[in-house]
Design an enzyme around this catalytic site. Sequence first.
Site, PDB file in Angstrom:
ATOM      1  N   ASP A 292      44.358  40.769  40.953  1.00 19.80           N
ATOM      2  CA  ASP A 292      43.233  40.280  40.475  1.00 19.80           C
ATOM      3  C   ASP A 292      42.200  39.310  41.631  1.00 19.80           C
ATOM      4  OD1 ASP A 292      40.669  40.050  38.701  1.00 19.80           O
ATOM      5  OD2 ASP A 292      41.698  39.280  37.523  1.00 19.80           O
TER       6      ASP A 292
HETATM    7  C1  NOJ Z   1      37.905  39.024  38.377  1.00 23.90           C
HETATM    8  C2  NOJ Z   1      38.135  40.118  36.854  1.00 23.90           C
HETATM    9  O1  NOJ Z   1      39.183  38.717  36.038  1.00 23.90           O
HETATM   10  C3  NOJ Z   1      39.095  40.976  37.103  1.00 23.90           C
HETATM   11  O2  NOJ Z   1      38.951  41.212  35.227  1.00 23.90           O
HETATM   12  C4  NOJ Z   1      38.224  42.080  37.057  1.00 23.90           C
HETATM   13  O3  NOJ Z   1      38.346  43.513  37.170  1.00 23.90           O
HETATM   14  C5  NOJ Z   1      38.068  41.471  39.116  1.00 23.90           C
HETATM   15  N1  NOJ Z   1      37.110  40.932  39.360  1.00 23.90           N
HETATM   16  C6  NOJ Z   1      36.639  42.694  39.780  1.00 23.90           C
HETATM   17  O4  NOJ Z   1      35.683  42.192  39.726  1.00 23.90           O
END
Ligand code: NOJ
Length: 751
Positions: A292
Amino acid sequence: MKHFYRYILSLCLIGFVPNLIAQEVYKNNNVPIADRVNDLLSRMTLEEKVGQLNQLNGGVMTGPAAANDEGAQGRLQLLKQGKVGSFLNVTGVEQTLAVQKIAVEESRLGIPVLFAFDVIHGYKTVFPIPLAEACSWDLEIAEQTAAVAAKEAAAAGLHWTFAPMMDMSRDPRWGRVMEGSGEDAYINGVFAAARVKGFQGDFSNDNVLACVKHFAAYGAPEGGREYNTVDISRNSLWNNYIIPYKHAVDAGVATVMNSFNVLDGIPASGNKYLVTEVLRDKWGFEGIVVSDWASFGEMIAHGFAKDGKDAAEKALMAGSDIDMESRVTINNLAQSIKNGDVPESLLDKAVARVLYYKFKLGLFENPYARHDKEKEKNNTMTSSHLDLARKAAAGSMLLLKNDDKVLPLSKNLKNILVLGFLAESQNDVLDFWKGMGDHGDVVTILEGVKAKYPNATVNFLPVYDRDNNLDPSAAKQIKKIAKNADVILGTIGLYGDLMGEARVLADISPAPAQMEMLRLAKETGKPVVVLVQTGRPMVLTEVAKEHGTILNVWSGGIQHGNGVADVLSGDVNPSAKTVMSFPHSVGQIPVYYNTFSTGRPHVDGNEGPAHFWVSRYRDIPNGALFPFGYGLSYSTYDYSNISLSASEMNQNGIIQVSVEVKNTSSIDGEEIVQLYIRDLVASRVRPIKELKGFKKVKIKAGETQKVSFTLSSSDLSFKDDEGNDMLEKGTFKVFVGKSSQDVLEASFELK
Ligand code: NOJ
């Protein structure tokens, strides 16, 4: 002649022979992808390999807007050096094409990049939030909306979406419940599979890679607070939280995202048990694991890695591949490998997984296939996409109360009063994760009602503002305008930017100004329909006490208002059932249907001294205000004659469960018939109910239908702490009904 031979020989030496010797197998799409991957890997420097694991946030990187942006120029420089494997947040044909050209034409090996984006509930045609869509229990709709989202995204140059999010959650304080499919593992799992199929299709140029996230148990942050500690037992992990991801893996999901949280004290990105032992070894997942946002680097803040180098090594050793934005990998991993701190073979495996999907998508044959302006235009927001958005919106509306049958509204209404700022705010419907959706395309509730009732007078009063201040003249105005109204539609709820990531709320009740608005509406004596626009189950206890008609309309995407009007008018008969319990009070959270029985169980409604020393609240019921599986329709249904095909089942056998469902109303409808079981005695305490199946059936007015389910041993087993199946003989209860609480029951013996 001599010259001729010499000429041939030199040709051979400078081109032909080396080419033969070092045939560029990776360019040949007649050989298996694995061989192409190996060939390409063998040509890459260590730095180029590490580059494939580097994912950067792109944004606008080319053209006048980026000309003086050092960040953008820096990222392009890295791309030219082969040090970026994928970008996120670069969107639209123009940007993606310009960036892809640089990768293909200006980097040494010309390896195309992957463009990823959070296409969560639509790209440009925004559909209802996933939580709402799941309340339809309609897997076909879920697959279709995902396929449309993929088509629009792919036509804009994208290859990869970071969806579906399948973090089951029991805590509506957590803003990200809007993105999941509620509190139940099975529901999350089947929706995960449907969405994976919809997004990925057959990996054509109308599809995108899906990414199930966030692995694992991200939906259980303590107190519902975003990014907070997760501390759950292995029993709960294996029998609940991990189940949806397994469904997605079985459906062939190409990628998995690490979660931000720790599990057993180990951050998910560096958690070898999760990523290697479970995901890869036990489940056989061969795809890409992406971090993430910066979650590799965040292992330092967790206190699990001492610096960037340590973090990069721990992520790779755990089995995670791509580093989204933390840069610990690109900055350290090549050196770690040179030092011998991590084996190069692990890096090769990770890079191979990334390259595999680049080949699979045909990027080496035609890197620009998705970059066609005409196609982008023709594939976006088409009328069939908008029709689907409207259908999905209407299908997700949850009728919570309809005591006096105020709904459906008559088609002949002459005068409608719409109350509440949210009913006309275009900016409060799409977020969070609106993709490239435009607030200006949203049909608000007010617009939807006006379009449905073109001959009626539709008045509107905002009553409260964006900060929930009550208009001081509200009482006077409501009284005056309501005089001629046939019905009042009072819209309450939460603003769009109060749902989603980092939108944690300790108070999920309607604001006092909204409650006052509803009180004033009721005081007029006119019928009041309460519309709740929200991205999470709210505490509606006071609303439900005072008002007999409540339609929870969620955040329905760009066709929101039309969907609401379709249901209000009866053009669509509501059939949704909630996949997440609505609590009586925040103090009751977590409240969910599939609890264990305590040693001192309490049954709501049992009062008095005999029920004192039991597990219960003194001030509210134990159960939810609107429990899992609950939702009304304009039709009414009677369940009868539950029957089992046998009273005993052996371990390889099956049992048929059937029930008769009668539509006792004069309106054709659709009913979601739910099947639950309980394993009465087991070596591990089992939940008092577990959903094992459902059927959404169309039943005509007055008609009775027999609805049947098949239970087999896989429905009756549970998992031990290592995820192994445990099938134990004994008595099982079977429940079939219209919600988790309103069921008929029978039982049988597993031999
Ligand atoms: C953080 C989020 O937790 C995740 O779900 C997302 O895909 C990423 N950012 C990228 O935007």
